[in-house]
Design a protein around this motif. Structure first.
Motif, mmCIF file in Angstrom:
data_model
loop_
_atom_site.group_PDB
_atom_site.id
_atom_site.type_symbol
_atom_site.label_atom_id
_atom_site.label_comp_id
_atom_site.label_asym_id
_atom_site.label_seq_id
_atom_site.Cartn_x
_atom_site.Cartn_y
_atom_site.Cartn_z
ATOM 1 N N LYS A 205 52.470 42.118 32.656
ATOM 2 C CA LYS A 205 51.986 40.650 32.615
ATOM 3 C C LYS A 205 51.766 40.336 31.047
ATOM 4 O O LYS A 205 51.840 41.171 29.963
ATOM 5 C CB LYS A 205 50.581 40.780 33.131
ATOM 6 N N VAL A 206 51.895 38.776 30.877
ATOM 7 C CA VAL A 206 51.633 38.384 29.442
ATOM 8 C C VAL A 206 50.440 37.560 29.626
ATOM 9 O O VAL A 206 50.329 36.527 30.341
ATOM 10 C CB VAL A 206 52.794 37.665 29.021
ATOM 11 N N ALA A 207 49.400 37.617 28.612
ATOM 12 C CA ALA A 207 48.074 37.053 28.467
ATOM 13 C C ALA A 207 48.001 36.010 27.257
ATOM 14 O O ALA A 207 48.574 36.662 26.101
ATOM 15 C CB ALA A 207 47.079 37.925 28.708
ATOM 16 N N MET B 33 45.179 32.325 29.992
ATOM 17 C CA MET B 33 46.315 31.942 30.754
ATOM 18 C C MET B 33 46.967 33.230 30.876
ATOM 19 O O MET B 33 47.453 34.084 30.032
ATOM 20 C CB MET B 33 47.096 31.040 30.010
ATOM 21 N N GLU B 34 47.753 33.350 32.128
ATOM 22 C CA GLU B 34 48.488 34.653 32.361
ATOM 23 C C GLU B 34 49.705 34.299 33.133
ATOM 24 O O GLU B 34 49.615 33.597 34.024
ATOM 25 C CB GLU B 34 47.585 35.625 33.150
ATOM 26 N N CYS B 35 50.899 35.127 33.109
ATOM 27 C CA CYS B 35 52.016 34.871 33.798
ATOM 28 C C CYS B 35 52.678 36.387 33.848
ATOM 29 O O CYS B 35 52.448 37.230 33.160
ATOM 30 C CB CYS B 35 52.959 33.891 33.256
ATOM 31 N N ASP B 36 53.645 36.605 34.705
ATOM 32 C CA ASP B 36 54.309 37.885 34.781
ATOM 33 C C ASP B 36 55.500 37.626 33.376
ATOM 34 O O ASP B 36 55.659 36.667 33.123
ATOM 35 C CB ASP B 36 54.897 37.962 36.105
ATOM 36 N N LEU B 37 56.363 38.881 33.209
ATOM 37 C CA LEU B 37 56.969 38.850 32.128
ATOM 38 C C LEU B 37 58.092 38.058 32.220
ATOM 39 O O LEU B 37 58.813 37.186 31.328
ATOM 40 C CB LEU B 37 57.524 40.336 31.768
ATOM 41 N N GLU B 38 58.729 37.951 33.645
ATOM 42 C CA GLU B 38 59.805 37.350 33.983
ATOM 43 C C GLU B 38 59.368 35.612 33.907
ATOM 44 O O GLU B 38 60.376 34.750 33.280
ATOM 45 C CB GLU B 38 59.891 37.336 35.564
ATOM 46 N N THR B 39 58.253 35.180 34.068
ATOM 47 C CA THR B 39 58.079 33.796 33.797
ATOM 48 C C THR B 39 58.034 33.440 32.345
ATOM 49 O O THR B 39 58.507 32.518 31.852
ATOM 50 C CB THR B 39 56.633 33.489 34.561
ATOM 51 N N ALA B 40 57.493 34.318 31.585
ATOM 52 C CA ALA B 40 57.293 34.220 30.210
ATOM 53 C C ALA B 40 58.811 34.159 29.764
ATOM 54 O O ALA B 40 58.996 33.355 28.591
ATOM 55 C CB ALA B 40 56.535 35.581 29.705
ATOM 56 N N THR C 14 50.272 41.845 26.072
ATOM 57 C CA THR C 14 51.218 41.803 26.968
ATOM 58 C C THR C 14 51.267 43.683 27.145
ATOM 59 O O THR C 14 50.761 44.328 26.433
ATOM 60 C CB THR C 14 52.731 41.502 26.816
ATOM 61 N N GLY C 15 51.540 44.013 28.358
ATOM 62 C CA GLY C 15 51.631 45.363 28.643
ATOM 63 C C GLY C 15 51.615 45.921 30.161
ATOM 64 O O GLY C 15 51.670 44.803 30.882
ATOM 65 N N LYS C 16 51.418 46.923 30.362
ATOM 66 C CA LYS C 16 51.692 47.560 31.871
ATOM 67 C C LYS C 16 50.253 47.664 32.328
ATOM 68 O O LYS C 16 49.434 48.105 31.708
ATOM 69 C CB LYS C 16 52.383 48.774 31.956
ATOM 70 N N GLY C 17 50.154 47.097 33.417
ATOM 71 C CA GLY C 17 48.693 47.141 34.084
ATOM 72 C C GLY C 17 47.479 46.645 33.288
ATOM 73 O O GLY C 17 46.487 46.895 33.132
ATOM 74 N N LYS D 215 54.957 31.278 38.080
ATOM 75 C CA LYS D 215 53.458 30.897 38.378
ATOM 76 C C LYS D 215 52.603 31.341 37.177
ATOM 77 O O LYS D 215 52.876 32.448 36.579
ATOM 78 C CB LYS D 215 52.922 32.095 39.380
ATOM 79 N N PHE D 216 51.424 30.610 37.098
ATOM 80 C CA PHE D 216 50.506 30.759 35.909
ATOM 81 C C PHE D 216 49.083 30.752 36.690
ATOM 82 O O PHE D 216 48.715 30.098 37.511
ATOM 83 C CB PHE D 216 50.701 29.569 35.106
ATOM 84 N N PHE D 217 48.196 31.744 35.854
ATOM 85 C CA PHE D 217 47.037 31.775 36.356
ATOM 86 C C PHE D 217 46.285 31.462 35.050
ATOM 87 O O PHE D 217 46.562 31.943 33.971
ATOM 88 C CB PHE D 217 46.684 33.331 36.587
ATOM 89 N N ILE D 218 45.237 30.523 35.239
ATOM 90 C CA ILE D 218 44.409 30.003 34.104
ATOM 91 C C ILE D 218 42.907 30.260 34.418
ATOM 92 O O ILE D 218 42.506 29.964 35.600
ATOM 93 C CB ILE D 218 44.630 28.491 33.866
ATOM 94 N N ASP D 219 42.185 30.980 33.552
ATOM 95 C CA ASP D 219 40.680 31.139 33.661
ATOM 96 C C ASP D 219 40.192 30.327 32.577
ATOM 97 O O ASP D 219 40.149 30.864 31.547
ATOM 98 C CB ASP D 219 40.665 32.536 33.861
ATOM 99 N N ILE D 220 39.017 29.650 32.880
ATOM 100 C CA ILE D 220 38.312 29.111 31.772
ATOM 101 C C ILE D 220 36.888 29.624 31.666
ATOM 102 O O ILE D 220 36.336 29.175 33.067
ATOM 103 C CB ILE D 220 38.464 27.644 31.415
ATOM 104 N N GLY D 221 36.310 30.369 30.838
ATOM 105 C CA GLY D 221 34.821 30.630 31.476
ATOM 106 C C GLY D 221 33.928 30.309 29.902
ATOM 107 O O GLY D 221 34.499 30.508 28.905
#
Lengths: 157, 157
Positions: free
Chosen positions: A42-44, A59-66, A122-125, A146-152
């Motif tokens: 994943k890439v964050a 924000m997070e996506c998988d490496l393929e999307t990146a 980025t990294g595994k797991g 796909k993208f995942f966004i988290d704001i806190g």
């Protein structure tokens, strides 16, 4: 932070992400149901928030999307260096946070929210966690992936 | 024009103020300039910096170093998992380390730091800035930890 202000910031984040994706990548992302990224890599993109409230934008996506995002930003041409993926992702994050800062300055008093430069991990797991914050999550799906966004925010609701 | 800010001496001073208090044996090893994309440790804590200066600060450590810090911070003898108490201890540790180091910078401007984000995983790579970051290496008992940073801004002469 009160619920109304949190909602406004959430909306600003959504608008910034959607606008920058469309303008920069010519890719439309629409909100989708919650998903779990299958890829182990994943890439964050993490952007610290300071000001009257402290928190972070994630924000997070998988490496393929990146890789797809980076290729589009490189005008479809092959990337010279594998690391260019992360440089482009950082720029993508920078543009989203820059746009969000502009909207936040319009909406709230100047300096109420400030954003740190984006950091890429980025990294595994990859697992990330910001202790003691309350966050809201948004899931996006589009032609590039796909993208995942988290704001806190600390003490947010 | 923003300058890249050197933090090494402030980091060494801050460590000398904090770590002995927790009875953590440590020594400064070296600081070097890193590439923009660097390999990270298994456990990383990111803090964003903004207002008077802008940048990112990452405390990276081995599992063993994390356990030393957590035990020292909580007064417990051992930790097996990164539970809430452990995560909060690491989060508090990096907040103090970053805030105290940054406060030593010669500026009258206020500097804010974001909530720390914990990032774990295998084969982690990180990019905290577009320009090469600096990384300070420290030895801690029989293991090590590092502090990567890239901070830009104008300081008083």
């Amino acid at each position: 932070m009160d619920q109304g202000k949190f909602q406004e910031i959430l909306q600003i984040t959504k608008t910034s992400f959607e606008e920058v994706s469309m303008e920069l990548l010519e890719a439309e992302f629409t909100m989708c149901p919650r998903f779990i990224t299958d890829s182990p890599y994943k890439v964050a993109i993490i952007i610290g928030i300071t000001g009257s409230e402290t928190g972070r934008l994630y924000m997070e996506c998988d490496l393929e999307t990146a890789v797809k995002v980076a290729l589009v930003m490189n005008f479809g041409e092959r990337l010279d260096e594998p690391n260019d993926v992360y440089t482009y992702l950082a720029e993508f994050g920078n543009m989203i946070s820059g746009r969000a800062t502009t909207y936040m300055t319009d909406k709230f008093r100047e300096g109420e929210f400030r954003l740190a430069p984006p950091a890429i991990f980025t990294g595994k797991g990859l697992e990330t966690l910001t202790p003691n914050i309350q966050s809201k999550m948004i899931y996006y799906s589009g032609s590039l992936g796909k993208f995942f966004i988290d704001i806190g925010f600390e003490g947010g609701k | 024009m923003s300058d890249v800010i050197e933090l090494k001496d402030h980091l060494i001073k801050t460590c000398s103020e904090i770590l002995p208090r927790y009875k953590i044996n440590y020594s400064f090893v070296k600081e070097k300039s890193e590439n923009t994309l660097n390999s990270g440790d298994n456990i990383n804590l990111l803090v964003g910096i903004s207002e008077g200066v802008n940048g990112n600060f990452v405390l990276g450590m081995t599992n063993k170093a994390a356990i030393y810090i957590i035990c020292a911070m909580t007064g417990q003898d051992e930790f097996i998992t990164l539970d809430n108490l452990a995560r909060n201890a690491l989060s508090d540790f990096v907040t103090v380390l970053c805030r105290r180091s940054i406060r030593k910078l010669p500026t009258k401007k206020s500097i804010s730091i974001s909530s720390p984000t914990l990032i774990t995983g295998e084969r982690i790579c990180l990019m905290i800035s577009r320009s090469p970051a600096r990384k300070a290496f420290f030895k801690m008992n029989d293991t090590n930890f590092s502090i990567a940073y890239n901070i830009e801004g104008e300081l008083e002469q």
